[in-house]
Design an enzyme around this catalytic site. Structure first.
Site, short mmCIF file in Angstrom:
data_model
loop_
_atom_site.label_atom_id
_atom_site.label_comp_id
_atom_site.label_asym_id
_atom_site.label_seq_id
_atom_site.Cartn_x
_atom_site.Cartn_y
_atom_site.Cartn_z
N ASP A 99 -33.18 154.47 49.24
CA ASP A 99 -33.06 154.71 47.80
C ASP A 99 -34.40 155.10 47.19
OD1 ASP A 99 -33.61 152.02 48.56
OD2 ASP A 99 -33.45 151.40 46.47
N ASP A 102 -41.84 153.69 47.78
CA ASP A 102 -42.89 153.34 46.81
C ASP A 102 -44.23 153.31 47.55
OD1 ASP A 102 -44.40 152.27 44.76
OD2 ASP A 102 -42.95 150.75 44.20
N THR A 106 -42.47 149.90 53.84
CA THR A 106 -41.17 149.58 54.47
C THR A 106 -40.77 150.68 55.45
OG1 THR A 106 -40.48 148.44 52.46
CG2 THR A 106 -38.73 149.09 53.99
N LYS A 130 -41.40 157.75 44.81
CA LYS A 130 -42.32 157.25 43.77
C LYS A 130 -43.70 157.20 44.39
CE LYS A 130 -42.79 153.11 41.03
NZ LYS A 130 -42.19 151.80 40.79
N ASP A 158 -32.57 147.38 42.23
CA ASP A 158 -32.46 146.12 41.49
C ASP A 158 -33.77 145.71 40.82
OD1 ASP A 158 -33.82 145.44 43.98
OD2 ASP A 158 -33.54 143.37 43.36
#
Ligand code: PRP
Length: 178
Positions: A99, A102, A106, A130, A158
């Site tokens: 999704d 950043d 990850t 991002k 979220d």
């Protein structure tokens, strides 16, 4: 009392156009091939569901659950797999569906582990790049939008586990210093 508001960033219609365009490119690039989509939970679950339904190639779907943020809005820097993929990927074309990228921590961490399993190819499709806080360079083959800042929620993303179910994407705007 909630100390933030949500400002609209991408409408449902805009998201549909972005996902249409991504799927078109993927269908063209992988023509004549089959593909394993690996969604990174939890954030990618809605994006993957929409993307997969626009892909006209033979696809298989699997999920991995990676977490480094917990309930915080700052990465711990330590990535954990709490649910691994369940299908073999050796010799297969794999498309990771994420999704948001950043810091890149990850995805970079997971890409290394996935490549060690011997897939024919691995590419990444990220809805949101991002880039302003990127700490680790990661190759993003398909990107929906590039954006600098803002804490985004909705469409799977979220804030402390809330707002994943919103149809659009919103920016969290804090009303007082935290
Ligand atoms: C979010 C997002 C990415 C990751 C990106 O996951 O879904 O997987 O952060 O951040 P990075 O580029 O700084 O590493 P999160 O760990 O919040 O879990 P979630 O998908 O369950 O929300």
């Amino acid at each position: 009392m909630q100390d933030y508001e949500l400002a609209p960033r991408l409408t449902q219609e805009e998201l549909e156009s972005l996902v249409d365009a991504l799927a078109l490119r993927i269908n063209q690039d992988y023509e004549g091939k089959s593909l394993i989509l690996i969604g990174i939970l939890k954030g990618a679950f809605i994006f993957l569901a929409d993307l997969a339904r626009r892909i006209t190639l033979p696809v298989e779907v699997d999920f991995v659950r990676l977490t480094s943020y917990g309930k915080s809005d700052v990465t711990s820097g330590v990535v954990r797999i709490t649910k691994d993929i369940e299908m073999p990927i050796e010799g297969q074309h794999v498309l990771i569906v994420e999704d948001i990228v950043d810091t890149g921590i990850t995805l970079a961490w997971y890409l290394e582990r996935l490549k060690a399993r011997g897939p024919e190819s691995v590419r990444v499709c990220a809805l949101i790049d991002k880039y302003d806080k990127r700490q680790v360079e990661v190759p993003l083959d398909y990107v929906g939008i590039r954006t600098e800042s803002g804490f985004l929620v909705g469409y799977g993303l979220d804030f402390a586990e809330k707002h994943r179910n919103l149809r659009g994407i919103y920016e969290v705007q804090f009303l007082k210093s935290r």
